[in-house]
Design a protein around this motif. Structure first.
Motif, short mmCIF file in Angstrom:
data_model
loop_
_atom_site.label_atom_id
_atom_site.label_comp_id
_atom_site.label_asym_id
_atom_site.label_seq_id
_atom_site.Cartn_x
_atom_site.Cartn_y
_atom_site.Cartn_z
N ALA A 77 39.26 37.08 41.92
CA ALA A 77 39.94 37.43 40.68
C ALA A 77 40.01 36.26 39.71
CB ALA A 77 41.36 37.93 40.99
N ARG A 78 39.79 35.06 40.20
CA ARG A 78 39.86 33.89 39.32
C ARG A 78 38.80 33.94 38.23
NH1 ARG A 78 39.49 29.60 44.02
NH2 ARG A 78 37.83 31.09 44.48
N GLY A 79 37.74 34.68 38.43
CA GLY A 79 36.68 34.78 37.44
C GLY A 79 36.80 35.98 36.53
N PHE A 97 42.21 42.09 32.53
CA PHE A 97 41.40 43.09 33.23
C PHE A 97 41.60 43.06 34.75
CE2 PHE A 97 38.60 42.02 29.51
CZ PHE A 97 38.89 43.17 28.80
N ARG A 98 42.32 42.08 35.27
CA ARG A 98 42.38 41.89 36.72
C ARG A 98 42.88 43.09 37.49
NH1 ARG A 98 44.32 35.65 37.93
NH2 ARG A 98 42.50 34.69 36.95
N HIS A 99 44.04 43.62 37.14
CA HIS A 99 44.62 44.70 37.93
C HIS A 99 43.71 45.92 37.93
CE1 HIS A 99 49.02 43.24 38.38
NE2 HIS A 99 48.16 42.24 38.45
N ILE A 132 40.75 45.27 40.19
CA ILE A 132 41.13 45.28 41.61
C ILE A 132 41.31 46.72 42.10
CG2 ILE A 132 42.95 44.64 43.23
CD1 ILE A 132 43.29 42.12 41.24
N PHE A 133 41.99 47.55 41.30
CA PHE A 133 42.16 48.95 41.69
C PHE A 133 40.80 49.64 41.78
CE2 PHE A 133 46.62 48.35 40.59
CZ PHE A 133 47.24 49.10 41.58
N VAL A 141 44.35 33.81 49.53
CA VAL A 141 43.29 34.68 50.03
C VAL A 141 43.95 35.77 50.88
CG1 VAL A 141 41.15 34.84 51.36
CG2 VAL A 141 41.68 32.73 50.08
N ILE A 142 43.67 37.03 50.52
CA ILE A 142 44.29 38.17 51.20
C ILE A 142 43.20 39.19 51.54
CG2 ILE A 142 46.03 40.00 51.07
CD1 ILE A 142 47.27 38.45 48.71
N ASP A 143 43.18 39.67 52.77
CA ASP A 143 42.32 40.79 53.13
C ASP A 143 43.10 42.06 52.83
OD1 ASP A 143 40.30 39.14 53.95
OD2 ASP A 143 40.55 39.54 56.09
N ILE A 144 42.50 42.95 52.03
CA ILE A 144 43.14 44.19 51.62
C ILE A 144 42.24 45.35 52.03
CG2 ILE A 144 44.05 45.54 49.70
CD1 ILE A 144 44.23 42.91 48.09
N SER A 145 42.83 46.33 52.70
CA SER A 145 42.09 47.54 53.01
C SER A 145 43.01 48.74 52.81
CB SER A 145 41.51 47.51 54.42
OG SER A 145 42.54 47.37 55.36
#
Length: 102
Positions: A16-18, A23-25, A28-29, A77-81
């Motif tokens: 997300a840093r780039g 626009f991030r959220h 990500i969604f 750093v987060i793993d999301i599933s």
């Protein structure tokens, strides 16, 4: 192919840093919506995204699994599933937790 290789193949990096903050959220969604069952998004950010996590929990509820991999002042750093609703119900019925219980 080894189990570790298969596991890594199901982890998709999202830095997300780039991405411009405005626009991030949405990005990500969108990325989470593109995951297939069993896949994980490894999320990199410049801070702990607590407001985003609240939005994710609100939207996905018991389907959301979060695993923090690293928390430093300038890198999280987060793993999301996201599992399907039936899988989430099964985990709770078996006494397990899918990660959204807080």
């Amino acid at each position: 192919m080894s189990h570790d290789t298969l596991l890594e193949a199901s982890i998709h990096h999202f830095d997300a840093r780039g991405v411009a903050r405005r626009f991030r959220h949405a990005a990500i969604f969108g990325a989470l919506g593109a995951l297939h069952p069993g896949e994980t998004m490894r999320f990199f950010n410049d801070h702990n995204p607590l407001p985003l996590i609240a939005q994710l929990r609100e939207r996905f509820g018991d389907q959301l699994t979060l695993t923090y991999r690293q928390t430093d002042p300038d890198l999280t750093v987060i793993d999301i599933s996201v599992s399907d609703p039936a899988t989430a119900r099964e985990k709770h019925a078996e006494g397990g937790c899918c990660g959204s219980c807080g």
